[in-house]
Design a protein around this motif. Structure first.
Motif, PDB file in Angstrom:
ATOM      1  N   VAL A  28       0.815  -1.104  -0.021  1.00 35.52           N
ATOM      2  CA  VAL A  28       0.154  -0.123  -0.079  1.00 35.52           C
ATOM      3  C   VAL A  28       0.750   1.389   0.105  1.00 35.52           C
ATOM      4  O   VAL A  28       1.896   1.313   0.860  1.00 35.52           O
ATOM      5  N   GLN A  29       0.471   2.382  -0.748  1.00 35.62           N
ATOM      6  CA  GLN A  29       0.991   3.563  -0.669  1.00 35.62           C
ATOM      7  C   GLN A  29       0.063   4.475  -0.433  1.00 35.62           C
ATOM      8  O   GLN A  29      -1.170   4.711  -1.040  1.00 35.62           O
ATOM      9  N   LEU A  30       0.279   5.389   0.627  1.00 32.24           N
ATOM     10  CA  LEU A  30      -0.750   6.664   0.997  1.00 32.24           C
ATOM     11  C   LEU A  30      -0.104   7.780   0.693  1.00 32.24           C
ATOM     12  O   LEU A  30       0.703   8.170   1.257  1.00 32.24           O
ATOM     13  N   LEU A  31      -0.110   8.513  -0.536  1.00 30.85           N
ATOM     14  CA  LEU A  31       0.409   9.548  -0.861  1.00 30.85           C
ATOM     15  C   LEU A  31      -0.149  10.829  -1.081  1.00 30.85           C
ATOM     16  O   LEU A  31      -1.235  10.992  -1.255  1.00 30.85           O
ATOM     17  N   SER A  32       0.554  11.989  -0.954  1.00 35.74           N
ATOM     18  CA  SER A  32       0.260  13.493  -1.217  1.00 35.74           C
ATOM     19  C   SER A  32      -0.102  13.756  -2.544  1.00 35.74           C
ATOM     20  O   SER A  32       0.546  13.019  -3.336  1.00 35.74           O
ATOM     21  N   ARG A  33      -0.709  14.894  -2.831  1.00 41.37           N
ATOM     22  CA  ARG A  33      -0.957  15.119  -4.226  1.00 41.37           C
ATOM     23  C   ARG A  33       0.453  15.402  -5.074  1.00 41.37           C
ATOM     24  O   ARG A  33       0.568  15.106  -6.224  1.00 41.37           O
ATOM     25  N   ASN A  34       1.614  15.415  -4.191  1.00 45.01           N
ATOM     26  CA  ASN A  34       2.759  15.596  -4.858  1.00 45.01           C
ATOM     27  C   ASN A  34       3.899  14.437  -4.526  1.00 45.01           C
ATOM     28  O   ASN A  34       4.695  14.567  -4.482  1.00 45.01           O
ATOM     29  N   ASN A  35       3.063  13.092  -4.337  1.00 45.52           N
ATOM     30  CA  ASN A  35       3.650  12.013  -4.171  1.00 45.52           C
ATOM     31  C   ASN A  35       4.747  11.829  -2.909  1.00 45.52           C
ATOM     32  O   ASN A  35       5.720  11.004  -2.979  1.00 45.52           O
ATOM     33  N   LYS A  36       4.377  12.736  -1.844  1.00 46.89           N
ATOM     34  CA  LYS A  36       5.100  12.458  -0.693  1.00 46.89           C
ATOM     35  C   LYS A  36       4.343  11.446   0.257  1.00 46.89           C
ATOM     36  O   LYS A  36       3.105  11.532   0.337  1.00 46.89           O
ATOM     37  N   GLN A  37       5.161  10.458   0.714  1.00 43.06           N
ATOM     38  CA  GLN A  37       4.424   9.368   1.713  1.00 43.06           C
ATOM     39  C   GLN A  37       3.618  10.029   2.788  1.00 43.06           C
ATOM     40  O   GLN A  37       4.367  10.850   3.629  1.00 43.06           O
ATOM     41  N   PHE A  38       2.514   9.727   3.221  1.00 42.92           N
ATOM     42  CA  PHE A  38       1.776   9.715   4.359  1.00 42.92           C
ATOM     43  C   PHE A  38       1.713   8.343   5.143  1.00 42.92           C
ATOM     44  O   PHE A  38       0.807   8.491   6.014  1.00 42.92           O
ATOM     45  N   ASN A  39       2.309   7.493   4.697  1.00 47.43           N
ATOM     46  CA  ASN A  39       2.334   6.016   5.283  1.00 47.43           C
ATOM     47  C   ASN A  39       2.291   6.090   6.783  1.00 47.43           C
ATOM     48  O   ASN A  39       1.627   5.674   7.530  1.00 47.43           O
ATOM     49  N   GLU A  40       3.605   6.870   7.351  1.00 42.05           N
ATOM     50  CA  GLU A  40       3.775   6.815   8.859  1.00 42.05           C
ATOM     51  C   GLU A  40       3.151   8.059   9.471  1.00 42.05           C
ATOM     52  O   GLU A  40       2.819   7.961  10.505  1.00 42.05           O
ATOM     53  N   LYS A  41       2.955   9.057   8.777  1.00 41.76           N
ATOM     54  CA  LYS A  41       2.285  10.374   9.363  1.00 41.76           C
ATOM     55  C   LYS A  41       0.860  10.080   9.591  1.00 41.76           C
ATOM     56  O   LYS A  41       0.442  10.451  10.922  1.00 41.76           O
ATOM     57  N   PHE A  42       0.153   9.372   8.747  1.00 43.34           N
ATOM     58  CA  PHE A  42      -1.268   9.140   9.088  1.00 43.34           C
ATOM     59  C   PHE A  42      -1.390   7.465   9.124  1.00 43.34           C
ATOM     60  O   PHE A  42      -2.140   7.033   8.292  1.00 43.34           O
ATOM     61  N   TYR A  43      -0.672   6.838  10.261  1.00 46.70           N
ATOM     62  CA  TYR A  43      -0.554   5.460  10.173  1.00 46.70           C
ATOM     63  C   TYR A  43      -1.851   4.677  10.206  1.00 46.70           C
ATOM     64  O   TYR A  43      -2.043   3.482   9.831  1.00 46.70           O
ATOM     65  N   PRO A  44      -2.916   5.319  10.916  1.00 48.42           N
ATOM     66  CA  PRO A  44      -4.137   4.651  11.141  1.00 48.42           C
ATOM     67  C   PRO A  44      -4.899   4.388   9.881  1.00 48.42           C
ATOM     68  O   PRO A  44      -5.481   3.323   9.474  1.00 48.42           O
ATOM     69  N   ILE A  45      -4.971   5.289   8.918  1.00 47.58           N
ATOM     70  CA  ILE A  45      -5.531   5.234   7.649  1.00 47.58           C
ATOM     71  C   ILE A  45      -4.627   4.277   6.861  1.00 47.58           C
ATOM     72  O   ILE A  45      -5.334   3.396   6.090  1.00 47.58           O
ATOM     73  N   PHE A  46      -3.279   4.440   6.800  1.00 44.92           N
ATOM     74  CA  PHE A  46      -2.330   3.408   6.171  1.00 44.92           C
ATOM     75  C   PHE A  46      -2.761   1.791   6.316  1.00 44.92           C
ATOM     76  O   PHE A  46      -2.989   1.174   5.610  1.00 44.92           O
ATOM     77  N   GLN A  47      -2.991   1.677   7.848  1.00 46.69           N
ATOM     78  CA  GLN A  47      -2.958   0.372   8.026  1.00 46.69           C
ATOM     79  C   GLN A  47      -4.703   0.079   7.738  1.00 46.69           C
ATOM     80  O   GLN A  47      -4.858  -1.476   7.231  1.00 46.69           O
ATOM     81  N   ILE A  48      -5.549   0.716   7.776  1.00 44.19           N
ATOM     82  CA  ILE A  48      -6.641   0.277   7.397  1.00 44.19           C
ATOM     83  C   ILE A  48      -6.795  -0.152   5.864  1.00 44.19           C
ATOM     84  O   ILE A  48      -7.379  -1.368   5.561  1.00 44.19           O
ATOM     85  N   LEU A  49      -6.120   0.714   4.892  1.00 43.52           N
ATOM     86  CA  LEU A  49      -5.907   0.287   3.521  1.00 43.52           C
ATOM     87  C   LEU A  49      -5.176  -1.004   3.322  1.00 43.52           C
ATOM     88  O   LEU A  49      -5.323  -1.720   2.172  1.00 43.52           O
ATOM     89  N   GLN A  50      -4.124  -1.294   4.102  1.00 41.00           N
ATOM     90  CA  GLN A  50      -3.505  -2.381   4.201  1.00 41.00           C
ATOM     91  C   GLN A  50      -4.337  -3.732   4.420  1.00 41.00           C
ATOM     92  O   GLN A  50      -4.106  -4.821   3.828  1.00 41.00           O
ATOM     93  N   SER A  51      -5.456  -3.527   5.113  1.00 41.51           N
ATOM     94  CA  SER A  51      -6.382  -4.636   5.390  1.00 41.51           C
ATOM     95  C   SER A  51      -7.374  -5.090   4.275  1.00 41.51           C
ATOM     96  O   SER A  51      -8.269  -5.985   4.359  1.00 41.51           O
ATOM     97  N   TRP A  52      -7.215  -4.059   3.189  1.00 47.25           N
ATOM     98  CA  TRP A  52      -8.595  -4.496   2.132  1.00 47.25           C
ATOM     99  C   TRP A  52      -8.034  -5.424   1.577  1.00 47.25           C
ATOM    100  O   TRP A  52      -9.080  -6.075   0.989  1.00 47.25           O
TER     101      TRP A  52
END
Length: 877
Positions: free
Chosen positions: A267-291
């Motif tokens: 999973v990648q959770l990225l900003s509009r300029n492709n900056k990673q949000f994986n660790e910054k917004f870890y709860p959302i990242f973990q939910i996406l991993q479960s999909w």
């Protein structure tokens, strides 16, 4: 780049394994009603008896008409684990179809019968006689019901009849068709569920896609996942408009984010300029991993307040779930299972998205679409305090890496991203800086747009200065140096100030009243730093004129605000040192990965998060009470020590209590008055919380009398046996009592006194009770205080009732293997088979949410001690 390398957050909501037998309940009988769409739509009515759920089927469901409440008695029983009774049932299993938990709660006989087992026995006898009267305490069904067997109809002759007092109601409660667990309807579960209920177990299965959506997907071209793309952007316009060919959405005040998901969990959770949000917004990242799905979604990450309104400042400062409720609103689907959807019309993409987006976690939500009057919708958005609205052509294609006029944004207030080009500091200020200097790009050149001096506190300034220092430069980024301190009619004599220039690399957002003729913002206010945007992309946004095209009646001008979720955790799972503001006081938490319970893999971080989550429950037992600090700074295997006098270490804001002991020692005790005090104690290594039995207002008068069952070579079942005997003695003299596990080896039983008696009187009463118990089981209990004289027997400790004595309070962790908790109990839970390991840091939060505070009676109305002693004399001689 693989995203599998992440720190997995420990689940504090861990419960018993599905279908492991009886669930731990508050001691009341449970009932469940499932809505089941099999060969026909019906309702399964289940009553707990003897630890299983007995089943009936209600063909038409409960309504206000008793004649429709016919039930067919069924023979199968189910293990008591109703939370797994929701999902898609395969064909051949219980008729197949989809099932939701339509209602659930507790029930009891109308007749007053004490004890769960006694109630079950009575109810079974009544059931066999053909008439069962019960009281339902459900989310939808409430009140008295009669379950009656009629003659001449065999097994199908059961009626569930509502009490006549409620017949006046004309509401058909079957219209309340949502699950009380997931708030989903049958259709929503069919669309979004990845759960299969099979033989009472949940299994993972791919989402069922309708024929219409499958047809739409076939029209999309095959494509690899579009890594590296930038999202479609909206154009700013000056006013709302009405057009039936456009749809409207809320303009969220957050960070635009693309979610790239693959079935393998990459999973990648990225900003509009492709900056990673994986660790910054870890709860959302973990939910996406479960999909476990192949999809790319477009949405907005935001923090919402308790009114459901997004707060950009809170998002910008977000570090963990303690900082606000993090939500990801998804509004578009770009790629799905190998198909590029960007050439499909927006309406078709949204149709697919609504069907395939997993919605089993409330922190990821489908953004609501409004087919409405744009002008009326805009008025509703302003009234609610939202940032604005987005208008989109219903047939618009998704143009990647582009700002399109098919998507328009209308802002309720003027806001703009700007480049931070420097800061000023006035001669007379102690603050880090006085104002920020701002710029925007126009035709490739950086232009000065003013300065902002409001909207940031001291803590924010310190964090921002850490970002500024590496960028300090002697050179102005402007081709012409602006006059950043020129007089105005409001400040004809501005203070002397020093200017520090920065390399133009950082971006922030400001709100402002208007733009002056020379392009400077009037009355700007700082809203927050923007980590998701590049400085070179920040251009001056100019509103484009737009006109209303067609008047259209407003179909729905009601904007439903997002729901705020419950309190989660205090500290994020990454940073080793974190500073949090608790009750207005900054607390520093360090060495967060240090394992305090090494055998169980439980760290300091998890201890802090636990106490943060249970603060509302534990604080009533700490407030106004002097604390004995039992410190284990190295974890449970380190050498602990007590600290009672906090004069040298307590922070200035802490409430303390001066007290002179019986030995003439003068001490300053900490009072456990609030969340800050609780977490400060934890930061010192206080794994457990040890308050006095009395409060600072009445230090010689305890609020409760305590009987401490302290086993030696005894089994825990023997501890339970003695606890039940204490309860029986107190029941006979009509005295209330409350039990909890010690979290170590024994149990504690509290009797409320409400500070009406002194410690000597409390100790005398405890001695009377334990003597009565000891007389019944002298073979394995003792009143000997000295361990050497106990000869392996259980000590019935009444001497804890003395000034300054402490034991671990309700909901306290214990420095013992297993990370156990001193847990309040319902008395019908105090039975053989219960163990100390049933209540740990892993499941305590979940249990407390279910049961509430079972122990609050210990702080309630105190007993009449004289009457109780006289009653004991009459009963026991």
């Amino acid at each position: 780049m693989s995203l599998k390398q992440y720190h997995k957050k420990r689940d504090f909501n861990k419960t018993s394994e599905p279908n492991s037998g009886k669930a731990k309940t508050s001691g009341k009988l449970q009932f469940v009603i499932q809505k089941h769409d099999a060969t026909r739509l019906h309702y399964d009515f289940r009553l707990e008896m003897n630890g299983v759920l007995k089943s009936w089927a209600i063909p038409k469901g409960p309504s206000t008409d008793p004649k429709t409440k016919r039930l067919a008695m069924m023979v199968e029983d189910h293990p008591f684990d109703y939370k797994n009774f929701e999902g898609i049932i395969p064909k051949g299993e219980y008729g197949g179809g989809t099932v939701i938990v339509w209602d659930q709660g507790t029930y009891e006989p109308i007749e007053k019968i004490r004890g769960k087992k006694a109630q079950e026995k009575y109810l079974l006898e009544q059931l066999h006689s053909g008439s069962l009267k019960i009281i339902l305490h459900g989310s939808k069904l409430k009140g008295e019901y009669a379950l009656v067997k009629t003659n001449g109809m065999g097994e199908n002759g059961w009626l569930l009849i509502k009490h006549k007092d409620d017949y006046a109601s004309t509401t058909d409660i079957t219209k309340k068709d949502k699950s009380v667990l997931s708030e989903k309807t049958i259709k929503q579960v069919e669309k979004t569920s990845d759960k299969v209920w099979q033989n009472g177990h949940e299994q993972v299965e791919s989402i069922e896609i309708s024929t219409d959506v499958k047809t739409l997907l076939k029209k999309a071209k095959k494509s690899k996942i579009p890594i590296g793309m930038k999202p479609m952007l909206a154009t700013l316009v000056d006013e709302p408009f009405d057009d039936p060919n456009w749809i409207y959405e809320v303009k969220w005040d957050g960070y635009r984010s693309l979610g790239y998901c693959l079935k393998n969990g990459d999973v990648q959770l990225l900003s509009r300029n492709n900056k990673q949000f994986n660790e910054k917004f870890y709860p959302i990242f973990q939910i996406l991993q479960s999909w476990k799905q192949n999809m790319v979604v477009d949405g907005e990450i935001l923090v919402i307040n308790d009114k459901g309104i997004s707060n950009f400042g809170a998002l910008q400062n977000w570090r963990s779930e303690a900082d606000g409720e993090l939500v990801y609103y998804v509004f578009d689907l770009i790629w799905y299972d190998g198909r590029d959807l960007t050439d499909l019309p927006l309406s078709k993409r949204q149709e697919i998205l609504a069907e395939v987006l997993p919605q089993n976690d409330d922190r990821v939500r489908l953004s609501q679409i409004f087919k409405a009057s744009g002008t009326e919708f805009f008025k509703a958005a302003i009234k609610m305090g939202l940032e604005g609205i987005i208008a989109k052509k219903a047939d618009s294609l998704y143009t990647k890496n582009n700002r399109s006029k098919d998507w328009l944004k209308i802002k309720a207030n003027k806001r703009q991203e700007v480049v931070v080009v420097g800061f000023t500091k006035n001669d007379d200020t102690p603050r880090e800086f006085s104002s920020l200097l701002l710029g925007v790009y126009e035709n490739g050149h950086l232009h000065y747009v003013g300065k902002v001096g409001t909207g940031f506190n001291d803590l924010a300034q310190k964090e921002m200065m850490a970002q500024f220092r590496p960028l300090i430069t002697n050179k102005s980024p402007f081709s012409e140096i602006p006059d950043v301190n020129k007089p105005s009619r409001f400040r004809p004599n501005p203070p002397k100030t020093k200017v520090t220039w920065l390399k133009p690399e950082l971006v922030c957002e400001v709100a402002f009243a208007e733009v002056t003729d020379d392009g400077v913002f009037r009355h700007p206010s700082f809203q927050g730093m923007r980590v998701d945007k590049k400085a070179k992309d920040v251009i001056r946004e100019t509103e484009i004129e737009t006109k209303a095209i067609v008047e259209n009646d407003m179909k729905d001008n009601t904007i439903k605000p997002p729901k705020a979720t419950g309190r989660k955790t205090l500290l994020n799972p990454k940073d080793e040192t974190q500073v949090r503001k608790i009750k207005g006081h900054e607390l520093k938490f360090t060495h967060l990965s240090k394992l305090y319970w090494p055998e169980d893999g439980v760290s300091k971080r998890e201890m802090f998060n636990y106490y943060y989550q249970v603060a509302d429950y534990i604080l009533p037992y700490l407030k106004d009470r002097p604390m004995s600090l039992n410190r284990f700074p190295g974890g449970i295997h380190s050498k602990g020590f007590y600290q009672k006098d906090v004069r040298e270490i307590a922070p200035d804001w802490a409430d303390t209590f001066p007290y002179t002991t019986g030995d003439g020692e003068h001490k300053e005790y900490l009072l456990g008055n609030d969340e800050a005090a609780l977490l400060w104690m934890a930061s010192l290594g206080c794994i457990e919380m040890n308050p006095w039995f009395s409060r600072s207002q009445s230090p010689d008068n305890p609020d409760y009398c305590v009987i401490d069952l302290d086993p030696d070579k005894n089994t825990f079942d023997q501890v339970i046996q003695v606890a039940q005997m204490v309860k029986e003695v107190l029941d006979q003299i009509k005295i209330p009592c409350y039990a909890k596990t010690s979290g170590s080896t024994g149990m504690h039983i509290y009797i409320p006194l409400a500070a009406k008696y002194d410690y000597d009187q409390s100790q005398m009463f405890a001695k009377i009770i334990v003597n009565l118990v000891h007389q019944q089981v002298p073979e394995f209990t003792t009143l000997e205080r000295m361990v050497a004289n106990r000869k392996g027997k259980m000590y019935l400790d009444f001497l804890q009732n003395r000034p300054g004595a402490t034991i671990a309070c309700p909901y306290s962790l214990r420095p013992k293997p297993g990370a156990t908790v001193s847990m309040p109990l319902a008395w019908d839970e105090v039975k053989p088979g219960m163990t100390m390991d049933d209540f740990t840091i892993f499941n305590a939060v979940d249990r407390i949410k279910e049961t509430g505070d079972l122990f609050k009676g210990a702080l309630g109305k105190g007993i009449d001690l004289t009457a109780a002693i006289n009653k004991a004399k009459n009963v026991f001689g």
